[in-house]
Design a protein around this motif. Structure first.
Motif, PDB file in Angstrom:
ATOM      1  N   ALA A   1       0.846  -1.195   0.000  1.00 56.98           N
ATOM      2  CA  ALA A   1       0.000   0.000   0.000  1.00 56.98           C
ATOM      3  C   ALA A   1       0.886   1.250   0.000  1.00 56.98           C
ATOM      4  CB  ALA A   1      -0.902   0.009   1.225  1.00 56.98           C
ATOM      5  N   SER A   2       0.479   2.236  -0.793  1.00 53.20           N
ATOM      6  CA  SER A   2       1.211   3.504  -0.854  1.00 53.20           C
ATOM      7  C   SER A   2       0.830   4.379   0.342  1.00 53.20           C
ATOM      8  CB  SER A   2       0.871   4.244  -2.150  1.00 53.20           C
ATOM      9  OG  SER A   2      -0.460   4.751  -2.087  1.00 53.20           O
ATOM     10  N   GLU A   3       1.583   5.447   0.535  1.00 51.05           N
ATOM     11  CA  GLU A   3       1.279   6.409   1.593  1.00 51.05           C
ATOM     12  C   GLU A   3      -0.131   6.977   1.404  1.00 51.05           C
ATOM     13  OE1 GLU A   3       2.705  10.867   2.854  1.00 51.05           O
ATOM     14  OE2 GLU A   3       4.212   9.533   1.985  1.00 51.05           O
ATOM     15  N   HIS A   4      -0.500   7.273   0.151  1.00 51.15           N
ATOM     16  CA  HIS A   4      -1.837   7.805  -0.130  1.00 51.15           C
ATOM     17  C   HIS A   4      -2.921   6.787   0.219  1.00 51.15           C
ATOM     18  CE1 HIS A   4      -0.403  11.462  -2.016  1.00 51.15           C
ATOM     19  NE2 HIS A   4       0.470  10.723  -2.687  1.00 51.15           N
ATOM     20  N   GLN A   5      -2.659   5.519  -0.054  1.00 46.61           N
ATOM     21  CA  GLN A   5      -3.638   4.474   0.266  1.00 46.61           C
ATOM     22  C   GLN A   5      -3.792   4.298   1.772  1.00 46.61           C
ATOM     23  OE1 GLN A   5      -1.768   1.540  -2.197  1.00 46.61           O
ATOM     24  NE2 GLN A   5      -3.228   1.837  -3.869  1.00 46.61           N
ATOM     25  N   LEU A   6      -2.698   4.394   2.507  1.00 50.88           N
ATOM     26  CA  LEU A   6      -2.777   4.278   3.963  1.00 50.88           C
ATOM     27  C   LEU A   6      -3.532   5.472   4.562  1.00 50.88           C
ATOM     28  CD1 LEU A   6       0.787   2.889   4.733  1.00 50.88           C
ATOM     29  CD2 LEU A   6      -1.387   1.629   4.665  1.00 50.88           C
ATOM     30  N   LYS A   7      -3.353   6.667   3.986  1.00 50.19           N
ATOM     31  CA  LYS A   7      -4.117   7.838   4.438  1.00 50.19           C
ATOM     32  C   LYS A   7      -5.605   7.655   4.139  1.00 50.19           C
ATOM     33  CE  LYS A   7      -0.460  11.289   4.210  1.00 50.19           C
ATOM     34  NZ  LYS A   7       0.083  12.467   3.527  1.00 50.19           N
ATOM     35  N   GLU A   8      -5.911   7.078   2.983  1.00 52.91           N
ATOM     36  CA  GLU A   8      -7.308   6.816   2.625  1.00 52.91           C
ATOM     37  C   GLU A   8      -7.912   5.794   3.583  1.00 52.91           C
ATOM     38  OE1 GLU A   8     -10.777   7.480   0.382  1.00 52.91           O
ATOM     39  OE2 GLU A   8      -8.910   8.596   0.534  1.00 52.91           O
ATOM     40  N   LYS A   9      -7.149   4.773   3.947  1.00 50.16           N
ATOM     41  CA  LYS A   9      -7.608   3.773   4.918  1.00 50.16           C
ATOM     42  C   LYS A   9      -7.992   4.458   6.224  1.00 50.16           C
ATOM     43  CE  LYS A   9      -5.943  -0.441   7.266  1.00 50.16           C
ATOM     44  NZ  LYS A   9      -6.355  -0.148   8.620  1.00 50.16           N
ATOM     45  N   ALA A  10      -7.133   5.332   6.711  1.00 49.45           N
ATOM     46  CA  ALA A  10      -7.407   6.052   7.959  1.00 49.45           C
ATOM     47  C   ALA A  10      -8.663   6.919   7.822  1.00 49.45           C
ATOM     48  CB  ALA A  10      -6.205   6.905   8.351  1.00 49.45           C
ATOM     49  N   ARG A  11      -8.835   7.578   6.682  1.00 48.50           N
ATOM     50  CA  ARG A  11     -10.015   8.420   6.447  1.00 48.50           C
ATOM     51  C   ARG A  11     -11.302   7.596   6.492  1.00 48.50           C
ATOM     52  NH1 ARG A  11      -7.310  12.164   3.246  1.00 48.50           N
ATOM     53  NH2 ARG A  11      -7.132  10.791   1.475  1.00 48.50           N
ATOM     54  N   VAL A  12     -11.277   6.461   5.796  1.00 49.15           N
ATOM     55  CA  VAL A  12     -12.460   5.589   5.737  1.00 49.15           C
ATOM     56  C   VAL A  12     -12.807   5.074   7.137  1.00 49.15           C
ATOM     57  CG1 VAL A  12     -13.297   3.341   4.903  1.00 49.15           C
ATOM     58  CG2 VAL A  12     -12.175   4.924   3.317  1.00 49.15           C
ATOM     59  N   GLU A  13     -11.812   4.603   7.857  1.00 50.66           N
ATOM     60  CA  GLU A  13     -12.057   4.048   9.187  1.00 50.66           C
ATOM     61  C   GLU A  13     -12.506   5.134  10.170  1.00 50.66           C
ATOM     62  OE1 GLU A  13      -8.368   1.944   9.824  1.00 50.66           O
ATOM     63  OE2 GLU A  13      -9.173   0.132   8.868  1.00 50.66           O
ATOM     64  N   ARG A  14     -11.934   6.332  10.065  1.00 53.01           N
ATOM     65  CA  ARG A  14     -12.336   7.446  10.925  1.00 53.01           C
ATOM     66  C   ARG A  14     -13.811   7.810  10.700  1.00 53.01           C
ATOM     67  NH1 ARG A  14      -8.014  10.232  10.067  1.00 53.01           N
ATOM     68  NH2 ARG A  14      -8.793  11.367   8.285  1.00 53.01           N
ATOM     69  N   ALA A  15     -14.284   7.623   9.469  1.00 50.84           N
ATOM     70  CA  ALA A  15     -15.680   7.932   9.129  1.00 50.84           C
ATOM     71  C   ALA A  15     -16.632   6.782   9.466  1.00 50.84           C
ATOM     72  CB  ALA A  15     -15.780   8.278   7.646  1.00 50.84           C
ATOM     73  N   GLY A  16     -16.099   5.686  10.003  1.00 55.11           N
ATOM     74  CA  GLY A  16     -16.949   4.565  10.399  1.00 55.11           C
ATOM     75  C   GLY A  16     -17.044   3.453   9.373  1.00 55.11           C
ATOM     76  N   GLY A  17     -16.315   3.583   8.262  1.00 55.79           N
ATOM     77  CA  GLY A  17     -16.317   2.541   7.245  1.00 55.79           C
ATOM     78  C   GLY A  17     -15.300   1.454   7.553  1.00 55.79           C
ATOM     79  N   LEU A  18     -15.344   0.410   6.776  1.00 54.08           N
ATOM     80  CA  LEU A  18     -14.390  -0.697   6.890  1.00 54.08           C
ATOM     81  C   LEU A  18     -13.422  -0.620   5.725  1.00 54.08           C
ATOM     82  CD1 LEU A  18     -16.942  -3.514   7.704  1.00 54.08           C
ATOM     83  CD2 LEU A  18     -15.421  -2.356   9.320  1.00 54.08           C
TER      84      LEU A  18
END
Length: 153
Positions: free
Chosen positions: A111-128
């Motif tokens: 996973a790229s840095e951008h993908q890891l940031k997106e993961k954090a964004r999704v999880e922070r919003a309550g997504g999986l």
């Protein structure tokens, strides 16, 4: 497990065809018809298997194209950025009312840095968010979140 998930996907596909196109299903041989086998050896193959699995099981899944577009600008062909945020996952889905983002990674791909940031964004919003590497591990994850969790409530 490999043979099990491939057979399961074939059965799910046949059941889906039977339910959505019964005339085609019967005319094509019913349960004996040949269907293209699923694979998890390529990014496209794994994405298709995951998307079909979710869709066949009552969810809604879609492949996200993050690639830009080649456009003619002032007589020159130029590559323009797509409309999605960098790092957006390959598959977006809704399963049991929950948003799920799935990033497909095959082999040693990371996973790229951008993908890891997106993961954090999704999880922070309550997504999986899942980084999927093969179908057996996806199915284990899916069962732990959506099947086993539902039976223990």
């Amino acid at each position: 497990m490999k043979e099990l998930w491939e057979n399961m996907m074939k059965q799910l596909k046949l059941e889906h065809l039977r339910a959505t196109a019964p005339g085609f299903f019967e005319a094509s041989g019913g349960y004996t018809m040949q269907v293209k086998p699923y694979t998890d050896k390529t990014s496209n193959g794994l994405a298709k298997a995951i998307i079909d699995f979710i869709n066949f099981n009552g969810g809604d899944a879609n492949r996200i194209n993050t690639t830009g577009t080649m456009r003619k600008i002032k007589g020159e062909m130029k590559w323009t950025h797509g409309g999605t945020r960098r790092g957006t996952a390959d598959v977006h889905a809704i399963v049991n009312g929950r948003h799920v983002s799935i990033e497909i990674k095959i082999g040693n791909d990371k996973a790229s840095e951008h993908q890891l940031k997106e993961k954090a964004r999704v999880e922070r919003a309550g997504g999986l968010y899942l980084i999927a590497r093969d179908m057996p591990s996806f199915l284990t994850w899916y069962d732990s979140i959506f099947v086993n969790a539902a039976t223990t409530k």
